[in-house]
Design an enzyme around this catalytic site. Sequence first.
Site, PDB file in Angstrom:
ATOM      1  N   TYR A 179     -32.097 -14.337  16.329  1.00  0.00           N
ATOM      2  CA  TYR A 179     -32.994 -13.874  15.272  1.00  0.00           C
ATOM      3  C   TYR A 179     -32.917 -12.355  15.121  1.00  0.00           C
ATOM      4  O   TYR A 179     -32.751 -11.837  14.004  1.00  0.00           O
ATOM      5  CB  TYR A 179     -34.421 -14.301  15.569  1.00  0.00           C
ATOM      6  CG  TYR A 179     -35.421 -13.892  14.512  1.00  0.00           C
ATOM      7  CD1 TYR A 179     -35.497 -14.579  13.312  1.00  0.00           C
ATOM      8  CD2 TYR A 179     -36.293 -12.818  14.719  1.00  0.00           C
ATOM      9  CE1 TYR A 179     -36.413 -14.215  12.330  1.00  0.00           C
ATOM     10  CE2 TYR A 179     -37.203 -12.448  13.746  1.00  0.00           C
ATOM     11  CZ  TYR A 179     -37.260 -13.150  12.557  1.00  0.00           C
ATOM     12  OH  TYR A 179     -38.165 -12.777  11.589  1.00  0.00           O
TER      13      TYR A 179
ATOM     14  N   LYS B  32     -31.806 -10.104  11.895  1.00  0.00           N
ATOM     15  CA  LYS B  32     -32.769  -9.223  11.241  1.00  0.00           C
ATOM     16  C   LYS B  32     -32.408  -7.753  11.381  1.00  0.00           C
ATOM     17  O   LYS B  32     -32.687  -6.947  10.483  1.00  0.00           O
ATOM     18  CB  LYS B  32     -34.178  -9.499  11.775  1.00  0.00           C
ATOM     19  CG  LYS B  32     -34.723 -10.860  11.365  1.00  0.00           C
ATOM     20  CD  LYS B  32     -34.712 -11.042   9.850  1.00  0.00           C
ATOM     21  CE  LYS B  32     -35.322 -12.371   9.429  1.00  0.00           C
ATOM     22  NZ  LYS B  32     -35.332 -12.540   7.958  1.00  0.00           N
TER      23      LYS B  32
END
Length: 268
Positions: A157, A161
């Site tokens: 993740y 990001k």
Amino acid sequence: MTFPSPTATSYALITGASQGIGEALARELASAGYNLILVARREDVLMALADSLSQRHGVNCEVFAADLSLERDVTALIEHIGNRTVSICINSAGIASFGPFMKADWDYEVGQYNLNATAVFRITKAVLDQMVPRGQGALCNVGSAAGNMPIPNNATYVFTKAGVNTFTESLHFELKPAGVHCTLLAPGPVRASVVPEEEQTIVDKVVPDFLWTTYESCASDTLAAMRRNKRRVVPGPLSKAMDVVSTYTPRGWLSPLIGRFYSQMGEG
């Protein structure tokens, strides 16, 4: 350089529009008179949202059901918007995983990367191919405050990001001369304005309500930032605090601390 106004033939494209930040942004834009292209996997949810917004605000809402973790679905969406005038694009679709990278479901991790990063990359190029020649448009990619630092047990993740964060902020400077607004939304924790007690997590119960960012306030802050062509918007007090802490606190002790918390989330 002006923010695009709603017209009868132009659209705001929103991915991840079936819930959360994406849905809240769709509602805000519809109330301002923008036609919408709503994208998410759940066609029934999108249809219900589209019908509601069309009836309430008199805008045209197109539904495009797609799983943007799949290359073919991204390609189909790009072909669809090639026949539309997209004046605003908000890439909000995204998923996360928690737990050790080497113990993760590999198919899920690959899908997460494709959705959070590859789809954003491809859709961004497709809409800019329209906006830059026109000399007008607005793009917002949803990154995360989590992309500011390494977080064990959240590796895929934060990988995606961090990329979205720096990619979008880089484009902000590149696109200024072209007249295209480009804003990064980098939220921390965001939730519904009311969370039923039986659905509250430990974090919901520990953090006071006034510190939370609601989907609605996040959407309002984001559109205000897009209109001003701000490079980065971090909505809400808790998100702002996390943004500062994650940017300036030494990573050697902060990353393992957060990583232990995320490990527990993975076990849960």
